[in-house]
Design an enzyme around this catalytic site. Structure first.
Site, PDB file in Angstrom:
ATOM      1  CB  THR A  55      -0.945  -0.028   1.226  1.00  8.82           C
ATOM      2  OG1 THR A  55      -1.805  -1.157   1.079  1.00  8.82           O
ATOM      3  CG2 THR A  55      -1.771   1.224   1.348  1.00  8.82           C
ATOM      4  CB  THR A 134       0.459  -3.521   6.317  1.00  2.00           C
ATOM      5  OG1 THR A 134      -0.808  -3.587   5.672  1.00  2.00           O
ATOM      6  CG2 THR A 134       1.023  -2.121   6.253  1.00  2.00           C
TER       7      THR A 134
HETATM    8  N1  ASP Z   1      -3.207  -3.895   2.051  1.00  6.26           N
HETATM    9  C1  ASP Z   1      -1.842  -4.183   1.987  1.00  6.26           C
HETATM   10  C2  ASP Z   1      -0.977  -3.136   2.654  1.00  6.26           C
HETATM   11  O1  ASP Z   1      -1.436  -2.603   3.623  1.00  6.26           O
HETATM   12  C3  ASP Z   1      -1.340  -4.580   0.690  1.00  6.26           C
HETATM   13  C4  ASP Z   1      -0.170  -5.463   0.891  1.00  6.26           C
HETATM   14  O2  ASP Z   1       0.032  -6.056   1.948  1.00  6.26           O
HETATM   15  O3  ASP Z   1       0.631  -5.514  -0.040  1.00  6.26           O
HETATM   16  O4  ASP Z   1       0.122  -2.848   2.288  1.00  6.26           O
END
Ligand code: ASP
Length: 371
Positions: A55, A134
């Site tokens: 993200t 994350t």
């Molecule tokens: N939603 C995820 C993030 O917070 C996407 C990922 O893990 O690549 O980064």
């Protein structure tokens, strides 16, 4: 289809603030990657960023979109978006991958471990930062904590909001990560996770909430420190997690396949056979309570173990807690304090360097605090 015009203001500002000299590295073609070297100011620490996606490298089609956005900003865009980074560091950057963190695989993990160990062995480098999605950040953080051997800071950072969002958290998180990687107070603290003004240990920290900014914490072990006005304050002197094992992966080119099976009421036995037949060299159960699986799953697990010797580790599906040691003759190994995703990484590492059941048992037992 998303409109590109939404990104124009962001891209224009990125281009306008571009004091950075970009060169293509082309060292090998495993990933799309670039080398970046910002101008050198001899009074500032040299920090290397390894960008993997997530993200923090994402853009939505509106500034209120905080789900369903697309990943794609490169490492040079992450750096250019925060010109203040050049006031606190000289940055070298590598694009290792640009993926959602669910797609981080053995090749990416091993590349990170090899490159970070090499980078930290240079006397000119003060620390490194890994930008990461994350969702599985804690797995890579734990993997690096188990494979990087250095007193210098390794900081892994992400964001919960894309770069285009109102109140995007990525830029300040990245600033703090770079600050931390260059901070003498952060030495000897192993691999750290920083987001949302918090500094956590890679060994214990986990993602607790699928959506909120304050998602990273360790209920039992707490935080190592926090940022106030861009100063990292630590609560304690540097300490080593009691369970930490460091692996030398210099000769490894792949990691052993380990599957996690999520236990629930009436868990079916066929999942176990299917995992083993699918090539799993180890299994981790996200068990009910302190590591339990259904009676019929237990019978299937015992039969699969007797037939194949595939090591099986019982962790817990509850967010926190420990699985106490099992008796010596039990074929299932207790995960101790490791949650399923970290237990998987530890089992992968042990199997990759050729450990048998006894060494695996010992490594998991080490995570239990000495009474
Ligand atoms: N939603 C995820 C993030 O917070 C996407 C990922 O893990 O690549 O980064």
């Amino acid at each position: 289809m998303k409109s590109f015009t939404h990104f124009l203001p962001l891209l224009a500002s990125l281009a306008a603030a571009s004091p950075i000299d970009l060169t293509k590295a082309g060292l090998h073609n495993l990933f799309t990657r670039q080398d970046i070297q910002t101008p050198i100011n001899a009074s500032l620490p040299n920090i290397t960023i390894f960008a993997t996606g997530g993200t923090i490298a994402s853009q939505g089609s509106t500034n209120t979109q905080t789900t369903g956005y697309s990943i794609g900003l490169g490492v040079q865009q992450l750096i250019t978006a925060v010109p203040e980074l050049l006031n606190i560091s000289n940055i070298a950057g590598y694009q290792i991958s640009n993926v959602g963190s669910g797609d981080i695989n053995s090749t990416i993990s091993l590349t990170l471990a090899h490159m970070i160990n090499a980078e930290l062995s240079k006397s000119s480098v003060s620390g490194v930062v890994v930008t990461h999605g994350t969702d599985t950040l804690e797995e890579t953080a734990f993997f690096l904590s188990s494979t990087v051997n250095s007193t210098k800071p390794v900081v892994i950072v992400g964001a919960m909001r894309p770069a285009t969002a109102l109140s995007a958290d990525g830029p300040l998180n990245l600033y703090q990560a770079i600050l931390l990687a260059g901070s003498p107070a952060a030495r000897n603290r192993g691999v750290m996770i920083t987001l949302n003004d918090r500094i956590g240990s890679a060994f214990y920290t986990t993602k607790n909430n699928a959506n909120t900014l304050d998602t990273f914490s360790s209920t039992e072990a707490g935080q190592l420190g926090s940022f106030v006005n861009q100063v990292p304050y630590f609560f304690y002197a540097p300490a080593e997690p009691v369970g930490r094992t460091v692996f030398d992966l210099a000769n490894a080119t792949s990691l052993a396949k380990v599957d996690i099976l999520f236990a629930h009421q009436d868990m079916a036995p066929d999942l176990i056979d299917s995992a083993v037949q699918g090539g799993a060299k180890g299994l981790v159960f996200a068990g009910v309570g302190a590591g339990g699986i259904s009676s019929k799953a237990n019978v299937a697990a015992q039969a699969a173990f007797n037939a194949t010797g595939v090591p099986m580790v019982a962790s817990h599906r509850s967010a926190d807690g420990l699985v106490p040691p099992t008796s010596d003759d039990d074929f299932i190994i207790s995960s101790g304090y490791y949650n399923p995703q970290k237990a998987r990484v530890l089992l992968q590492l042990g199997l990759t360097i050729g450990w048998g059941n006894e060494e695996i048992k010992e490594a998991f037992a080490k995570s239990l605090p000495v009474p």
